[in-house]
Design an enzyme around this catalytic site. Structure first.
Site, mmCIF file in Angstrom:
data_model
loop_
_atom_site.group_PDB
_atom_site.id
_atom_site.type_symbol
_atom_site.label_atom_id
_atom_site.label_comp_id
_atom_site.label_asym_id
_atom_site.label_seq_id
_atom_site.Cartn_x
_atom_site.Cartn_y
_atom_site.Cartn_z
ATOM 1 N N GLU A 96 0.913 -1.093 -0.215
ATOM 2 C CA GLU A 96 0.018 -0.353 -0.504
ATOM 3 C C GLU A 96 0.561 1.439 0.423
ATOM 4 O OE1 GLU A 96 -2.921 0.290 3.617
ATOM 5 O OE2 GLU A 96 -2.596 1.976 3.276
ATOM 6 N N ARG A 112 1.170 10.276 0.919
ATOM 7 C CA ARG A 112 1.577 10.837 1.774
ATOM 8 C C ARG A 112 3.162 12.216 1.132
ATOM 9 N NH1 ARG A 112 1.084 7.941 7.669
ATOM 10 N NH2 ARG A 112 -0.953 6.706 6.833
ATOM 11 N N LYS A 134 -11.002 -0.727 6.449
ATOM 12 C CA LYS A 134 -9.660 -0.412 7.694
ATOM 13 C C LYS A 134 -9.457 0.156 9.296
ATOM 14 C CE LYS A 134 -6.129 3.094 7.962
ATOM 15 N NZ LYS A 134 -4.587 2.619 6.823
HETATM 16 C C1 3PG Z 1 -1.983 4.163 8.092
HETATM 17 O O1 3PG Z 1 -2.235 5.440 7.629
HETATM 18 O O2 3PG Z 1 -1.935 3.173 8.281
HETATM 19 C C2 3PG Z 1 -1.201 4.933 9.340
HETATM 20 O O3 3PG Z 1 -0.459 6.115 9.624
HETATM 21 C C3 3PG Z 1 -0.228 3.589 10.065
HETATM 22 O O4 3PG Z 1 0.173 3.097 10.740
HETATM 23 P P1 3PG Z 1 1.461 3.188 11.038
HETATM 24 O O5 3PG Z 1 3.096 4.091 11.766
HETATM 25 O O6 3PG Z 1 1.408 3.130 13.223
HETATM 26 O O7 3PG Z 1 2.100 1.933 11.489
#
Ligand code: 3PG
Length: 215
Positions: free
Chosen positions: A41, A45, A129
């Protein structure tokens, strides 16, 4: 590739990746594949994220290619234009919801409450999600909100780590967990693809050991 299965059934761990340099995208995807993780994924960003997605779509068609941090209807269009196999959003607005409903690929809209789950069900979405998993309440909270809706499957992300992924994967409605721990920026910047493969292998091994037997 176009997905023949739900993105939640490709791998028990879904790497959520932040790519600054599109030149790292293809070796990163191949490193994940080498570790047994056939899904990625790429989050919207960074300024070059869509270029990274396009590169993976062109050169690593065997990986299930998701675009995450989809926040707007325009993001949906942009992600589809560069070859996204599935889309992930942290939540939904009315405009984003409408475009996601029209998308010709699987989508994983983000939810964190029972009412959001029920709204998603109204739209016909049964794969979601769960975000931000840790701050929202963690595995016990997710097990509780999943109780009344056994037809829904969740991918928790946000605070999932090697130390707690087992706790999430033992929740019956959780076939897969996601997170950034699989692809640390430090390894990507160092082009340490062996390190990424090692993290992927360890995560899959750990996840498969943790998962409850599924029907
Ligand atoms: C996402 O967008 O799924 C999360 O920001 C991932 O979070 P993490 O950095 O705690 O794994």
């Amino acid at each position: 590739m176009s997905l023949s299965a739900s993105p939640l059934d490709v791998s028990p761990v879904i790497p959520v990746v932040v790519i600054d340099d599109p030149a790292t995208a293809v070796p990163l995807a191949r490193a994940l594949l080498a570790g047994g993780v056939a899904i990625i994924e790429v989050t919207l960003r960074t300024p070059r994220a869509l270029d990274a997605v396009a590169a993976i779509a062109a050169e690593v068609p065997e990986i299930a290619l998701g675009v995450g941090s989809v926040l707007t209807a325009a993001h949906v269009d942009q992600a589809l234009a560069v070859g996204a196999d599935f889309l992930v959003s942290p939540g939904t607005s009315p405009a984003l919801r409408d475009r996601l409903l029209a998308a010709p690929v699987p989508v994983l809209p983000g939810v964190a409450t029972v009412s959001e789950v029920l709204t998603a069900l109204d739209h016909g979405w049964t794969e979601l999600k769960f975000f931000p998993a840790g701050p929202a309440g963690g595995p016990s909270y997710l097990a509780a909100i999943g109780g009344p809706v056994p037809q829904v499957r969740f991918c928790p992300t946000g605070g999932v780590t090697p130390a707690n992924l087992r706790d999430y994967l033992t929740v019956p409605s959780v076939p897969a967990v996601g997170g950034t721990w699989l692809t640390p920026r430090s390894l990507i910047e160092a082009k340490d693809w062996g390190g990424v493969t090692a993290l992927a292998t360890a995560a899959v091994t750990s996840a498969n050991a943790a998962r409850a037997p599924r029907p």
